[in-house]
Design an enzyme around this catalytic site. Sequence first.
Site, PDB file in Angstrom:
ATOM      1  N   PHE A  25      20.312  17.827  17.971  1.00 24.61           N
ATOM      2  CA  PHE A  25      20.161  19.086  17.241  1.00 24.61           C
ATOM      3  C   PHE A  25      20.955  18.967  15.945  1.00 24.61           C
ATOM      4  O   PHE A  25      22.176  18.878  15.958  1.00 24.61           O
ATOM      5  CB  PHE A  25      20.638  20.313  18.026  1.00 24.61           C
ATOM      6  N   ASP A  32      27.401  13.531  12.898  1.00 26.31           N
ATOM      7  CA  ASP A  32      27.239  14.980  12.774  1.00 26.31           C
ATOM      8  C   ASP A  32      28.309  15.643  13.645  1.00 26.31           C
ATOM      9  O   ASP A  32      28.145  15.796  14.861  1.00 26.31           O
ATOM     10  CB  ASP A  32      25.827  15.409  13.197  1.00 26.31           C
ATOM     11  N   LYS A  69      30.178  24.844  10.363  1.00 26.80           N
ATOM     12  CA  LYS A  69      30.654  25.836  11.344  1.00 26.80           C
ATOM     13  C   LYS A  69      32.115  26.241  11.125  1.00 26.80           C
ATOM     14  O   LYS A  69      32.388  27.085  10.299  1.00 26.80           O
ATOM     15  CB  LYS A  69      30.416  25.304  12.765  1.00 26.80           C
TER      16      LYS A  69
HETATM   17  C1  LIG Z   1      25.423  19.339  15.572  1.00 30.32           C
HETATM   18  C2  LIG Z   1      24.820  20.361  14.662  1.00 30.32           C
HETATM   19  N1  LIG Z   1      24.349  19.991  13.462  1.00 30.32           N
HETATM   20  C3  LIG Z   1      23.812  20.880  12.608  1.00 30.32           C
HETATM   21  C4  LIG Z   1      23.699  22.213  12.945  1.00 30.32           C
HETATM   22  C5  LIG Z   1      23.063  23.176  11.972  1.00 30.32           C
HETATM   23  O1  LIG Z   1      24.004  24.049  11.457  1.00 30.32           O
HETATM   24  P1  LIG Z   1      23.516  25.423  10.742  1.00 30.32           P
HETATM   25  O2  LIG Z   1      23.014  26.319  11.830  1.00 30.32           O
HETATM   26  O3  LIG Z   1      24.777  25.951  10.096  1.00 30.32           O
HETATM   27  O4  LIG Z   1      22.473  25.048   9.752  1.00 30.32           O
HETATM   28  C6  LIG Z   1      24.171  22.640  14.182  1.00 30.32           C
HETATM   29  C7  LIG Z   1      24.047  24.064  14.589  1.00 30.32           C
HETATM   30  O5  LIG Z   1      24.123  24.417  15.747  1.00 30.32           O
HETATM   31  C8  LIG Z   1      24.743  21.692  15.064  1.00 30.32           C
HETATM   32  O6  LIG Z   1      25.186  22.050  16.274  1.00 30.32           O
END
Ligand SMILES: Cc1ncc(COP(=O)(O)O)c(C=O)c1O
Length: 402
Positions: free
Chosen positions: A141, A226, A255
């Site tokens: 994700f 990530d 986040k």
């Molecule tokens: C590992 C990871 N990458 C990227 C994102 C995307 O972040 P955003 O919702 O701020 O676009 C998330 C969101 O849950 C995430 O958990």
Amino acid sequence: MLRTPDAVRDAERWTAHNYHPLPVVISSAEGAWLTDVDGRRYLDCLAGYSALNFGHRHPQLIAAAHDQLDRLTLTSRAFIHDQFAVFCRELAQLCDKDLVLPMNTGAEAVETAIKVARKWGYQVKGVPAGQANIVVAEGNFHGRTTTIVSFSTDPDARDDFGPYTPGFTVVPYGDLDALAAAIDDNTVAVLIEPIQGEQGVVVPPEGYLPGVRRVCTERNVLFLADEIQSGLGRTGETFACAHEGVVPDMYLLGKALGGGIVPVSAVAANADVLGVLKPGQHGSTFGGNPLACAVATEVVRLLATGEFQRRSAELGERLHAGLRELLGRGLVAVRGRGLWAGLDIDPALMTGRQACERLMERGILAKDTHGSTIRLAPPLVITAEEIDHALAQLAAVLTGTS
Ligand SMILES: Cc1ncc(COP(=O)(O)O)c(C=O)c1O
């Protein structure tokens, strides 16, 4: 102020149904606690999917925001403001990288990483034009943009949003041989989460992350970690990669970087990688704005004390010990690190959604994912007693005691 049923009804009426929230309407919060419009209090065991690692309205972050609101909020990147270099320097130092590129949402950090990796591939690695590929993991994700959902393996996230962006190869998560086999001469990057949050807090087998690092180095491929959900103290280290002593080529952050106040994301990498971007090639009107930088600088300073990482490590032991006690008593599996846990509920008992609804009735807010899994990710300011309270409520839900 509307009471809960009316506010829930209005939200249903006036918004697209791209979420299925619990029927609770929050109106204020402090630390690890939320209060709804009817005055009921809840212990926050989700922390905005880790966006609230420092709790709600941490005084140091709120003070920084107030102070900045009174002076300067937005300039665009056409001009430099006085908070910009401070934030970028302190975050770069926290990451032990040369450079930082600030954006807003997590998905934008991921998009930034993909663009930088492709440009690096063409300009530094010598990949033929238009041929770059990036290896990603099943169950990933990384966000919701059309490029990012192009390599999602979740049908809800992906189906009917095509045509999809090409240039991604999906391999099973945690399988180093599969990852190594997927890399070819045109591979510019491996993009993975060091722990897969949305998938249910899936921790890869020991040795996987060091293996990814080794393979990437051997094949001249960038390792993009990530850490948007796993990073910034959540697992008991500043970065989840650090549990195995792994340093990626690029950290993707978001986040918690915004302190639960403003959306702030960033990528951090060395100059040989991030230096490929030249003026006009990437950007964002709001990325690195003064308010965001002022808050995020304080976030970095909170992390630099090490206090939150320590809390997560110590209290995480307590949380996981308590969860392990529930194995065979309603839980069939528990995973995670630090104050971050994925619990699989016995599907014969109830769904994850039902468990979250029952927890809500008992004053605990958590979130289900993928059928029978619940994620727990409380703010790192939670106390030992509050963890015990959450565990007691979970036990009562699982065993059906009133
Ligand atoms: C590992 C990871 N990458 C990227 C994102 C995307 O972040 P955003 O919702 O701020 O676009 C998330 C969101 O849950 C995430 O958990």
